[in-house]
Design a protein around this motif. Structure first.
Motif, PDB file in Angstrom:
ATOM      1  N   ALA A   1       0.830  -1.211   0.000  1.00 41.76           N
ATOM      2  CA  ALA A   1       0.000   0.000   0.000  1.00 41.76           C
ATOM      3  C   ALA A   1       0.864   1.261   0.000  1.00 41.76           C
ATOM      4  CB  ALA A   1      -0.928  -0.008   1.210  1.00 41.76           C
ATOM      5  N   ALA A   2       1.974   1.230   0.763  1.00 43.48           N
ATOM      6  CA  ALA A   2       2.877   2.384   0.795  1.00 43.48           C
ATOM      7  C   ALA A   2       3.534   2.583  -0.563  1.00 43.48           C
ATOM      8  CB  ALA A   2       3.940   2.196   1.874  1.00 43.48           C
ATOM      9  N   PHE A   3       3.938   1.481  -1.201  1.00 43.95           N
ATOM     10  CA  PHE A   3       4.598   1.572  -2.504  1.00 43.95           C
ATOM     11  C   PHE A   3       3.637   2.100  -3.572  1.00 43.95           C
ATOM     12  CE2 PHE A   3       6.851  -0.037  -6.262  1.00 43.95           C
ATOM     13  CZ  PHE A   3       8.177   0.196  -5.911  1.00 43.95           C
ATOM     14  N   ALA A   4       2.367   1.783  -3.422  1.00 43.02           N
ATOM     15  CA  ALA A   4       1.371   2.204  -4.420  1.00 43.02           C
ATOM     16  C   ALA A   4       0.780   3.576  -4.134  1.00 43.02           C
ATOM     17  CB  ALA A   4       0.241   1.168  -4.469  1.00 43.02           C
ATOM     18  N   ALA A   5       1.081   4.152  -2.980  1.00 45.16           N
ATOM     19  CA  ALA A   5       0.463   5.427  -2.595  1.00 45.16           C
ATOM     20  C   ALA A   5       0.720   6.518  -3.628  1.00 45.16           C
ATOM     21  CB  ALA A   5       0.993   5.859  -1.228  1.00 45.16           C
ATOM     22  N   ILE A   6      -0.347   7.201  -4.003  1.00 45.49           N
ATOM     23  CA  ILE A   6      -0.244   8.333  -4.937  1.00 45.49           C
ATOM     24  C   ILE A   6      -0.265   9.619  -4.116  1.00 45.49           C
ATOM     25  CG2 ILE A   6      -1.367   9.552  -6.836  1.00 45.49           C
ATOM     26  CD1 ILE A   6      -2.516   6.861  -7.730  1.00 45.49           C
ATOM     27  N   PHE A   7       0.797  10.404  -4.225  1.00 42.92           N
ATOM     28  CA  PHE A   7       0.931  11.605  -3.413  1.00 42.92           C
ATOM     29  C   PHE A   7       0.329  12.809  -4.134  1.00 42.92           C
ATOM     30  CE2 PHE A   7       3.982   8.698  -1.672  1.00 42.92           C
ATOM     31  CZ  PHE A   7       3.848   8.909  -0.307  1.00 42.92           C
TER      32      PHE A   7
ATOM     33  N   ASN B   1       7.297  12.381 -10.869  1.00 42.03           N
ATOM     34  CA  ASN B   1       6.114  11.535 -10.872  1.00 42.03           C
ATOM     35  C   ASN B   1       5.542  11.495  -9.460  1.00 42.03           C
ATOM     36  OD1 ASN B   1       4.189   9.824 -12.168  1.00 42.03           O
ATOM     37  ND2 ASN B   1       5.830   9.142 -13.529  1.00 42.03           N
ATOM     38  N   ASN B   2       4.385  10.840  -9.281  1.00 40.98           N
ATOM     39  CA  ASN B   2       3.684  10.992  -8.004  1.00 40.98           C
ATOM     40  C   ASN B   2       3.545   9.724  -7.174  1.00 40.98           C
ATOM     41  OD1 ASN B   2       1.879   9.671  -9.647  1.00 40.98           O
ATOM     42  ND2 ASN B   2       0.213  11.147  -9.383  1.00 40.98           N
ATOM     43  N   SER B   3       4.198   8.645  -7.570  1.00 42.98           N
ATOM     44  CA  SER B   3       4.175   7.425  -6.753  1.00 42.98           C
ATOM     45  C   SER B   3       5.309   6.514  -7.186  1.00 42.98           C
ATOM     46  CB  SER B   3       2.836   6.694  -6.879  1.00 42.98           C
ATOM     47  OG  SER B   3       2.753   6.021  -8.120  1.00 42.98           O
ATOM     48  N   CYS B   4       5.650   5.554  -6.344  1.00 46.74           N
ATOM     49  CA  CYS B   4       6.667   4.564  -6.707  1.00 46.74           C
ATOM     50  C   CYS B   4       6.190   3.750  -7.907  1.00 46.74           C
ATOM     51  CB  CYS B   4       6.955   3.637  -5.531  1.00 46.74           C
ATOM     52  SG  CYS B   4       7.457   4.458  -4.006  1.00 46.74           S
ATOM     53  N   ASN B   5       4.929   3.328  -7.847  1.00 43.96           N
ATOM     54  CA  ASN B   5       4.369   2.507  -8.922  1.00 43.96           C
ATOM     55  C   ASN B   5       4.339   3.224 -10.260  1.00 43.96           C
ATOM     56  OD1 ASN B   5       3.905   0.096  -7.683  1.00 43.96           O
ATOM     57  ND2 ASN B   5       1.755   0.473  -7.212  1.00 43.96           N
ATOM     58  N   ALA B   6       4.256   4.551 -10.232  1.00 38.77           N
ATOM     59  CA  ALA B   6       4.133   5.300 -11.487  1.00 38.77           C
ATOM     60  C   ALA B   6       5.371   5.156 -12.358  1.00 38.77           C
ATOM     61  CB  ALA B   6       3.869   6.773 -11.185  1.00 38.77           C
TER      62      ALA B   6
ATOM     63  N   TYR C   1      12.158   9.188  -3.073  1.00 39.12           N
ATOM     64  CA  TYR C   1      11.066  10.033  -2.586  1.00 39.12           C
ATOM     65  C   TYR C   1      11.440  11.505  -2.730  1.00 39.12           C
ATOM     66  CZ  TYR C   1       8.092   6.377  -0.510  1.00 39.12           C
ATOM     67  OH  TYR C   1       7.227   5.327  -0.331  1.00 39.12           O
ATOM     68  N   LEU C   2      12.694  11.843  -2.426  1.00 41.39           N
ATOM     69  CA  LEU C   2      13.110  13.245  -2.460  1.00 41.39           C
ATOM     70  C   LEU C   2      13.266  13.761  -3.894  1.00 41.39           C
ATOM     71  CD1 LEU C   2      14.092  15.748  -0.843  1.00 41.39           C
ATOM     72  CD2 LEU C   2      16.415  14.860  -1.126  1.00 41.39           C
ATOM     73  N   ASN C   3      14.049  13.043  -4.687  1.00 46.78           N
ATOM     74  CA  ASN C   3      14.394  13.555  -6.012  1.00 46.78           C
ATOM     75  C   ASN C   3      13.281  13.367  -7.039  1.00 46.78           C
ATOM     76  OD1 ASN C   3      17.013  14.279  -5.141  1.00 46.78           O
ATOM     77  ND2 ASN C   3      17.729  12.179  -5.463  1.00 46.78           N
ATOM     78  N   ASP C   4      12.518  12.290  -6.913  1.00 50.20           N
ATOM     79  CA  ASP C   4      11.487  11.992  -7.921  1.00 50.20           C
ATOM     80  C   ASP C   4      10.135  12.606  -7.568  1.00 50.20           C
ATOM     81  OD1 ASP C   4      13.583  10.446  -8.751  1.00 50.20           O
ATOM     82  OD2 ASP C   4      12.609   8.525  -8.408  1.00 50.20           O
ATOM     83  N   MET C   5       9.849  12.715  -6.240  1.00 47.41           N
ATOM     84  CA  MET C   5       8.521  13.190  -5.835  1.00 47.41           C
ATOM     85  C   MET C   5       8.557  14.440  -4.958  1.00 47.41           C
ATOM     86  SD  MET C   5       6.511   9.584  -5.177  1.00 47.41           S
ATOM     87  CE  MET C   5       7.822   8.535  -4.598  1.00 47.41           C
TER      88      MET C   5
END
Length: 439
Positions: A59-65, A82-87, A262-266
């Motif tokens: 669920a954390a990996f799929a979270a859309i911020f 991008n806005n999530s790991c899954n993206a 998390y920092l550089n991509d989102m």
């Protein structure tokens, strides 16, 4: 002795020898799934409690911020890719070599730095004024991204030894700062395609001593292969340590690599990379949950093991010397997760840096890696790449559309193997590709 008891005794004996037959790619974490969801399965040896943690991590990996303030998953941006790991890690596989404002946003990232100046930390990059160390080409509503990036492909042709023609492509990017300024002279760029995320816990569990034993930085054995460990900054240890994650082995741990993403991509701060006042947007619990998820994904089992063409291709893989970098077998050591400890695995990597030649060079140092060095990419699950995400690319920037193209781009320490492949008859080339497809 009954047949059942005999079978049990033989099974125990084989297990005691270290591995069941046929070879299991991820040891006890191997899953028998060759579908489009093969990279998204939990390791089968997880305990009930571990599986519950894995589900929470999913669920954390799929979270859309979204931009804050917001009741759920706030903190995106203000600048991001991008806005999530899954993206970016679609179905946990490779990303697509795409950029821009389309539905998939930017998955092919652009790292930047200056050749000289004050680095962010020892062996770190020198930030580009106004851009930092990664181009953020997306921004929250009402804001302007720091730059736009245009991706183009340049085509070229070559010929196999038997006269068969082939095509290759390589990327060209044009970066335009949105404030109208000019890019600084000498700015270095590096394109990075998101790699698959399964099997990372096992690679984390391989001991440094194992990798050091594989390294031969001065090529003392004169085989033309001189793999070496990267040396990168560990923000928790505040020291230079061996790197193993990322396309240039530019991160020391899964936790730090995830915090960097998390920092550089989102644009999300974490306890590892906080705001200037020490606060952070992402709780440590969420960061650790996402890491646990990646750490405990299962590794797909090989297929076509009894196929004659696959077996001949595996022989070609060995005779061409591919295995000198793409090491078939590694042994994990002790790990905090018992499920990852002491596993005999088959990732086809040595996790070391190798000179891959001018054709693949980005010219941008990263840690102790120079501009021609890349970490040996793991090959497990390679045959499922197009099943999981059709049209995703191979190599660090997704330039290769097929496995043949990926091989033909190899240079530097791998040039001799590449040339041997190029001169093979088509039946042997096909057999090698069949073997790679079985992984």
């Amino acid at each position: 002795m009954s047949r059942a008891l005999l079978l049990s005794a033989v099974t125990a004996l084989i297990a005691a020898c270290g591995e069941q037959e046929p070879p299991r790619a991820g040891g006890a974490t191997t899953i028998d799934n060759r579908t489009s969801l093969a990279f998204a399965q939990p390791a089968p040896n997880l305990s009930t409690e571990g599986l519950a943690h894995h589900r929470a991590g999913d669920a954390a990996f799929a979270a859309i911020f979204v931009p804050g303030p917001a009741p759920v998953n706030p903190g995106l941006g203000p600048l991001f890719n991008n806005n999530s790991c899954n993206a970016c890690h679609l179905r946990n596989g490779r990303g697509m070599p795409v950029m821009g404002s389309g539905p998939q946003r930017t998955q092919l990232l652009v790292r930047v730095s200056m050749p000289e100046g004050v680095p962010t930390h020892p062996n770190g990059p020198v930030p580009v004024p106004g851009l930092g160390i990664q181009i953020a080409d997306q921004a929250n509503y009402g804001l302007t991204p720091e730059a736009s990036v245009l991706l183009e492909w340049v085509e070229s042709e070559g010929t196999y030894g038997d006269g068969t023609r082939y095509g290759l492509r390589e990327p060209r990017i044009r970066i335009t700062p949105n404030d109208g300024s000019a890019l600084p002279a000498g700015m270095l760029t590096s394109l990075r395609l998101p790699p698959p995320v399964f099997g990372l816990g096992l690679l984390e569990a391989v001991e440094d001593s194992t990798l050091k034993a594989l390294a031969d930085p001065k090529d003392k054995n004169k085989d033309g292969i001189s793999g070496r460990l990267n040396e990168v900054w560990d923000v928790q240890a505040q020291a230079l340590v061996p790197g193993r994650f990322g396309l240039k082995a530019n991160s020391p741990t899964l936790l730090q690599q995830s915090a960097e993403a998390y920092l550089n991509d989102m644009g999300l701060t974490t306890p590892l990379f906080p705001e200037p006042d020490g606060s952070h947007e992402l709780p440590l619990q969420t960061l650790e949950a996402a890491v646990f998820y990646a750490r405990t994904l299962g590794v797909p089992a090989r297929t076509f093991l009894d196929n004659a063409e696959t077996q001949r291709g595996e022989e070609q893989f060995q005779s061409l010397g591919c295995e000198r970098c793409h090491r078939e077998t590694l042994q994990t050591g002790p790990h905090a997760l018992a499920e990852l400890s002491h596993q005999r695995i088959h990732p086809y990597t040595d996790l070391l840096l190798h000179d891959m030649g001018a054709g693949l060079a980005d010219g941008r140092p990263d840690g102790a890696a120079d501009g021609q060095e890349w970490r040996t990419a793991p090959l497990w699950g390679l045959g499922l790449t197009q099943t999981v995400l059709p049209y995703s690319g191979y190599l660090h920037d997704g330039r290769a559309r097929t496995l043949e193209e990926a091989i033909l781009w190899h240079g530097g320490e791998a040039e001799r193997s590449r040339e041997q492949f190029r001169k093979l008859p088509v039946s042997d080339r096909n057999a090698l590709v069949k073997f790679l497809g079985s992984l």
